[in-house]
Design a protein around this motif. Sequence first.
Motif, PDB file in Angstrom:
ATOM      1  N   GLN A 108       0.960  -1.102   0.165  1.00 15.15           N
ATOM      2  CA  GLN A 108       0.009   0.108   0.002  1.00 15.15           C
ATOM      3  C   GLN A 108       0.794   1.100  -0.081  1.00 15.15           C
ATOM      4  N   ASN A 109       1.804   1.245   0.784  1.00 12.01           N
ATOM      5  CA  ASN A 109       2.812   2.316   0.879  1.00 12.01           C
ATOM      6  C   ASN A 109       3.367   2.743  -0.462  1.00 12.01           C
ATOM      7  N   ASN A 110       4.026   1.622  -1.017  1.00  6.69           N
ATOM      8  CA  ASN A 110       4.489   1.542  -2.247  1.00  6.69           C
ATOM      9  C   ASN A 110       3.520   2.142  -3.453  1.00  6.69           C
ATOM     10  N   LEU A 111       2.350   1.916  -3.105  1.00  9.98           N
ATOM     11  CA  LEU A 111       1.329   2.356  -4.222  1.00  9.98           C
ATOM     12  C   LEU A 111       1.022   3.819  -4.013  1.00  9.98           C
ATOM     13  N   VAL A 112       1.191   4.373  -2.908  1.00  4.80           N
ATOM     14  CA  VAL A 112       0.923   5.708  -2.340  1.00  4.80           C
ATOM     15  C   VAL A 112       2.305   6.582  -2.963  1.00  4.80           C
ATOM     16  N   VAL A 113       3.085   5.935  -2.727  1.00  2.00           N
ATOM     17  CA  VAL A 113       4.335   6.811  -3.098  1.00  2.00           C
ATOM     18  C   VAL A 113       4.587   6.867  -4.672  1.00  2.00           C
ATOM     19  N   LYS A 114       4.125   5.688  -5.489  1.00  2.00           N
ATOM     20  CA  LYS A 114       4.037   5.858  -7.164  1.00  2.00           C
ATOM     21  C   LYS A 114       3.084   6.953  -7.589  1.00  2.00           C
ATOM     22  N   GLN A 115       1.790   6.933  -6.735  1.00  2.00           N
ATOM     23  CA  GLN A 115       1.147   8.015  -6.789  1.00  2.00           C
ATOM     24  C   GLN A 115       1.522   9.437  -6.874  1.00  2.00           C
ATOM     25  N   ILE A 116       2.322   9.472  -6.131  1.00  2.00           N
ATOM     26  CA  ILE A 116       2.902  11.011  -5.627  1.00  2.00           C
ATOM     27  C   ILE A 116       4.070  11.189  -6.622  1.00  2.00           C
ATOM     28  N   ILE A 117       4.876  10.244  -7.026  1.00  2.00           N
ATOM     29  CA  ILE A 117       5.819  10.444  -7.997  1.00  2.00           C
ATOM     30  C   ILE A 117       5.219  10.615  -9.404  1.00  2.00           C
ATOM     31  N   ASP A 118       4.008   9.971  -9.847  1.00  3.85           N
ATOM     32  CA  ASP A 118       3.089  10.403 -11.038  1.00  3.85           C
ATOM     33  C   ASP A 118       2.743  11.602 -11.013  1.00  3.85           C
ATOM     34  N   LEU A 119       2.227  12.262  -9.788  1.00  2.00           N
ATOM     35  CA  LEU A 119       1.805  13.615  -9.795  1.00  2.00           C
ATOM     36  C   LEU A 119       3.005  14.646  -9.681  1.00  2.00           C
ATOM     37  N   TYR A 120       3.945  14.152  -9.303  1.00  2.00           N
ATOM     38  CA  TYR A 120       5.253  15.108  -9.369  1.00  2.00           C
ATOM     39  C   TYR A 120       5.590  15.203 -10.612  1.00  2.00           C
ATOM     40  N   ASP A 121       5.742  14.003 -11.463  1.00  2.00           N
ATOM     41  CA  ASP A 121       6.007  14.071 -12.786  1.00  2.00           C
ATOM     42  C   ASP A 121       5.104  15.064 -13.749  1.00  2.00           C
ATOM     43  N   GLN A 122       3.676  15.177 -13.203  1.00  2.00           N
ATOM     44  CA  GLN A 122       2.900  15.892 -13.951  1.00  2.00           C
ATOM     45  C   GLN A 122       2.950  17.320 -13.551  1.00  2.00           C
ATOM     46  N   ILE A 123       3.317  17.714 -12.471  1.00  6.56           N
ATOM     47  CA  ILE A 123       3.651  19.013 -11.741  1.00  6.56           C
ATOM     48  C   ILE A 123       4.975  19.504 -12.330  1.00  6.56           C
ATOM     49  N   SER A 124       6.001  18.779 -12.321  1.00  2.00           N
ATOM     50  CA  SER A 124       7.323  19.044 -12.714  1.00  2.00           C
ATOM     51  C   SER A 124       7.270  19.673 -14.369  1.00  2.00           C
TER      52      SER A 124
END
Length: 320
Positions: A4-20
């Motif tokens: 579950q933690n890995n999934l959440v971190v992956k979601q944050i990374i995906d959002l970071y990619d879009q924001i950046s």
Amino acid sequence: MACQNNLVVKQIIDLYDQISKLECLKPSKNVDTLFGQLVSTCLPTDTNIDVTKMSDEVKDMRSNLIKLCGEAEGYLEQHFSTILGSLPGDQNPLDHLNIFPYYNNYLKLGKLEFDLLSQHSSHVPNKIAFVGSGPMPLTSIVLAKFHLKNTTFHNFDIDAHANTLASSLVSRDPDLSKRMIFHTTDVLNATEGLDQYDVIFLAALVGMDKEAKVKAIEHLEKHMAPGATLMLRSAHALRAFLYPVVDSSDLKGFQLLTIYHPTDDVVNSVVIARKLGGSTTTGVNGTRGCMFMPCNCSKVHAIMNNRCKKMMIEEFSAIE
């Protein structure tokens, strides 16, 4: 839980990619949506994620994400401060603060910080400094308007334009225009006068990385008065992807009193420390301020115990 933690971190990374990849972080539908999704993803505190134990790649991403959040937050405050400052001359901008999307969060945070300050101090501060006040100094405004109605607030920011906007917000208010003072300076260049404040707040985004944060804390420790209170913003669990974390080891020369981790929609943790030396019953320079009313501060522990599902609090002794 690890999955579950890995999934959440992956979601944050995906959002970071879009924001950046955004060309501009000023308020817009796309910017607001992405940062709204990011905050919602990072709010849950029922995880055992420790950002210090992440891979170097994730740590680098987090560092960059915090800087992007800080930049976007600055643009957001500037946007709404400009709108409020442009209201017709017969209107007080402070009567319309609710147009700011996170105003209710600041109301909650201000009440929380006032209650915690009351718990750890026996007198009402005469002078408070807020370092990194920005174009919309809501913490100072909320505390001055609702909780500390006789205290003078000195707001420090390195950005002259931010101070111009902030000053415009309070200039039409007959009370706060007299009790809110603005200084345009880098706090690391401020030496004389820091020992005149009973309480100094250090904003979450002053010191965007560990080295800069510790440097700011060390400077304040060197120039604050013994016994004065330092209040800092930190972050816990997933929220550490949004803001820098302040650790107890960062507070050399201070007695660490409390680290408080909200679990509601107030994102920042609150850290309270006292400069070693001095007295807890008098203000700086030995002056004695008005006493906090017992009806406010004596309820803090009871409130925290009754609402244990809504918060996490840690008590500490002196840091050598």
